[in-house]
Design a protein around this motif. Structure first.
Motif, mmCIF file in Angstrom:
data_model
loop_
_atom_site.group_PDB
_atom_site.id
_atom_site.type_symbol
_atom_site.label_atom_id
_atom_site.label_comp_id
_atom_site.label_asym_id
_atom_site.label_seq_id
_atom_site.Cartn_x
_atom_site.Cartn_y
_atom_site.Cartn_z
ATOM 1 N N ASN A 18 0.845 -1.186 0.000
ATOM 2 C CA ASN A 18 0.000 0.000 0.000
ATOM 3 C C ASN A 18 0.889 1.247 0.000
ATOM 4 O O ASN A 18 0.951 1.963 0.986
ATOM 5 C CB ASN A 18 -0.911 -0.032 1.249
ATOM 6 N N PRO A 19 1.590 1.505 -1.104
ATOM 7 C CA PRO A 19 2.550 2.608 -1.114
ATOM 8 C C PRO A 19 1.872 3.970 -1.062
ATOM 9 O O PRO A 19 0.766 4.144 -1.534
ATOM 10 C CB PRO A 19 3.298 2.412 -2.425
ATOM 11 N N ASP A 20 2.571 4.920 -0.486
ATOM 12 C CA ASP A 20 2.060 6.290 -0.466
ATOM 13 C C ASP A 20 2.712 7.095 -1.586
ATOM 14 O O ASP A 20 3.498 6.579 -2.376
ATOM 15 C CB ASP A 20 2.292 6.941 0.901
ATOM 16 N N GLY A 21 2.410 8.378 -1.665
ATOM 17 C CA GLY A 21 2.948 9.222 -2.717
ATOM 18 C C GLY A 21 4.456 9.303 -2.714
ATOM 19 O O GLY A 21 5.089 9.378 -3.776
ATOM 20 N N ALA A 28 9.568 6.638 -9.282
ATOM 21 C CA ALA A 28 9.659 7.393 -10.528
ATOM 22 C C ALA A 28 11.075 7.953 -10.701
ATOM 23 O O ALA A 28 11.622 7.939 -11.814
ATOM 24 C CB ALA A 28 8.628 8.521 -10.547
ATOM 25 N N HIS A 29 11.655 8.421 -9.614
ATOM 26 C CA HIS A 29 13.026 8.948 -9.672
ATOM 27 C C HIS A 29 14.010 7.835 -10.043
ATOM 28 O O HIS A 29 14.872 8.015 -10.914
ATOM 29 C CB HIS A 29 13.407 9.574 -8.326
ATOM 30 N N VAL A 30 13.876 6.691 -9.409
ATOM 31 C CA VAL A 30 14.766 5.556 -9.688
ATOM 32 C C VAL A 30 14.614 5.111 -11.139
ATOM 33 O O VAL A 30 15.601 4.834 -11.818
ATOM 34 C CB VAL A 30 14.475 4.401 -8.703
ATOM 35 N N ALA A 32 13.715 6.980 -13.634
ATOM 36 C CA ALA A 32 14.326 8.014 -14.472
ATOM 37 C C ALA A 32 15.847 7.880 -14.475
ATOM 38 O O ALA A 32 16.487 8.027 -15.528
ATOM 39 C CB ALA A 32 13.912 9.400 -13.989
ATOM 40 N N VAL A 33 16.433 7.595 -13.319
ATOM 41 C CA VAL A 33 17.885 7.404 -13.241
ATOM 42 C C VAL A 33 18.294 6.202 -14.091
ATOM 43 O O VAL A 33 19.244 6.265 -14.868
ATOM 44 C CB VAL A 33 18.348 7.223 -11.778
ATOM 45 N N ALA A 34 17.552 5.103 -13.972
ATOM 46 C CA ALA A 34 17.858 3.910 -14.766
ATOM 47 C C ALA A 34 17.709 4.205 -16.256
ATOM 48 O O ALA A 34 18.524 3.755 -17.068
ATOM 49 C CB ALA A 34 16.954 2.753 -14.361
ATOM 50 N N GLY A 35 16.703 4.978 -16.620
ATOM 51 C CA GLY A 35 16.521 5.349 -18.019
ATOM 52 C C GLY A 35 17.699 6.148 -18.549
ATOM 53 O O GLY A 35 18.185 5.906 -19.658
ATOM 54 N N TRP A 36 18.158 7.101 -17.742
ATOM 55 C CA TRP A 36 19.325 7.898 -18.140
ATOM 56 C C TRP A 36 20.571 7.006 -18.272
ATOM 57 O O TRP A 36 21.314 7.114 -19.251
ATOM 58 C CB TRP A 36 19.570 9.018 -17.127
ATOM 59 N N LEU A 37 20.785 6.128 -17.299
ATOM 60 C CA LEU A 37 21.928 5.211 -17.369
ATOM 61 C C LEU A 37 21.838 4.320 -18.604
ATOM 62 O O LEU A 37 22.846 4.067 -19.271
ATOM 63 C CB LEU A 37 22.022 4.362 -16.101
ATOM 64 N N ASN A 38 20.644 3.835 -18.912
ATOM 65 C CA ASN A 38 20.450 3.013 -20.111
ATOM 66 C C ASN A 38 20.844 3.789 -21.368
ATOM 67 O O ASN A 38 21.546 3.257 -22.243
ATOM 68 C CB ASN A 38 18.990 2.567 -20.235
ATOM 69 N N ARG A 39 20.401 5.048 -21.485
ATOM 70 C CA ARG A 39 20.733 5.856 -22.662
ATOM 71 C C ARG A 39 22.238 6.103 -22.752
ATOM 72 O O ARG A 39 22.825 6.026 -23.834
ATOM 73 C CB ARG A 39 19.974 7.180 -22.623
ATOM 74 N N GLU A 40 22.860 6.391 -21.614
ATOM 75 C CA GLU A 40 24.304 6.637 -21.606
ATOM 76 C C GLU A 40 25.081 5.373 -21.983
ATOM 77 O O GLU A 40 26.048 5.435 -22.736
ATOM 78 C CB GLU A 40 24.743 7.149 -20.230
ATOM 79 N N PRO A 55 18.519 -0.964 -0.668
ATOM 80 C CA PRO A 55 18.019 -2.218 -1.241
ATOM 81 C C PRO A 55 16.712 -2.091 -2.021
ATOM 82 O O PRO A 55 16.585 -2.635 -3.121
ATOM 83 C CB PRO A 55 17.859 -3.119 -0.014
ATOM 84 N N ARG A 56 15.735 -1.386 -1.483
ATOM 85 C CA ARG A 56 14.455 -1.260 -2.169
ATOM 86 C C ARG A 56 14.612 -0.511 -3.487
ATOM 87 O O ARG A 56 14.062 -0.899 -4.523
ATOM 88 C CB ARG A 56 13.438 -0.548 -1.286
ATOM 89 N N ALA A 57 15.378 0.576 -3.469
ATOM 90 C CA ALA A 57 15.613 1.353 -4.686
ATOM 91 C C ALA A 57 16.385 0.530 -5.715
ATOM 92 O O ALA A 57 16.081 0.584 -6.911
ATOM 93 C CB ALA A 57 16.365 2.638 -4.352
ATOM 94 N N LEU A 58 17.352 -0.236 -5.263
ATOM 95 C CA LEU A 58 18.140 -1.073 -6.164
ATOM 96 C C LEU A 58 17.246 -2.113 -6.835
ATOM 97 O O LEU A 58 17.352 -2.362 -8.041
ATOM 98 C CB LEU A 58 19.285 -1.742 -5.410
ATOM 99 N N GLY A 59 16.358 -2.705 -6.072
ATOM 100 C CA GLY A 59 15.422 -3.677 -6.646
ATOM 101 C C GLY A 59 14.547 -3.051 -7.722
ATOM 102 O O GLY A 59 14.312 -3.650 -8.775
ATOM 103 N N GLU A 60 14.066 -1.850 -7.459
ATOM 104 C CA GLU A 60 13.252 -1.137 -8.450
ATOM 105 C C GLU A 60 14.098 -0.785 -9.670
ATOM 106 O O GLU A 60 13.648 -0.899 -10.807
ATOM 107 C CB GLU A 60 12.660 0.127 -7.827
ATOM 108 N N MET A 61 15.325 -0.378 -9.440
ATOM 109 C CA MET A 61 16.211 0.006 -10.534
ATOM 110 C C MET A 61 16.480 -1.166 -11.472
ATOM 111 O O MET A 61 16.475 -1.000 -12.700
ATOM 112 C CB MET A 61 17.521 0.540 -9.955
#
Length: 95
Positions: A18-21, A28-30, A32-40, A55-61
């Motif tokens: 039940n995630p909050d905002g 969304a930030h993670v 976007a970072v992964a998208g930028w890294l992919n393009r680079e 850990p949670r951010a890494l899993g999402e990334m």
């Protein structure tokens, strides 16, 4: 029906189920970072990469990594080093 249902959303706690905002913003930030890294990586501007993230951010990334990024990824460290000094970062990299 209206007035007594006003507070129905209060008291609920955020969790992975039940995630909050804030969690949505972080995801969304993670992404976007992964998208930028992919393009680079696809453009050949990254030769090798070490990702350090909570850990949670890494899993999402990981959900957003592309083939070119996987090819340059040397290591992942599931650590939260926010606010740490450079020496803590170097120690994590050496470990």
């Amino acid at each position: 029906m209206g007035a007594h249902h006003k507070g129905a959303g209060t008291g609920h706690h955020a969790s992975a189920a039940n995630p909050d905002g804030h969690i949505h913003d972080e995801d969304a930030h993670v992404a976007a970072v992964a998208g930028w890294l992919n393009r680079e990586a696809r453009a050949g501007r990254i030769a090798s990469l070490v990702v350090i993230a909570p850990p949670r951010a890494l899993g999402e990334m990981r959900r957003h990594y592309s083939g070119p990024l996987d090819a340059v990824l040397l290591k992942e460290l599931p650590k939260d080093l926010v606010g740490q000094k450079g020496s803590a970062l170097l120690a994590a990299l050496r470990a």
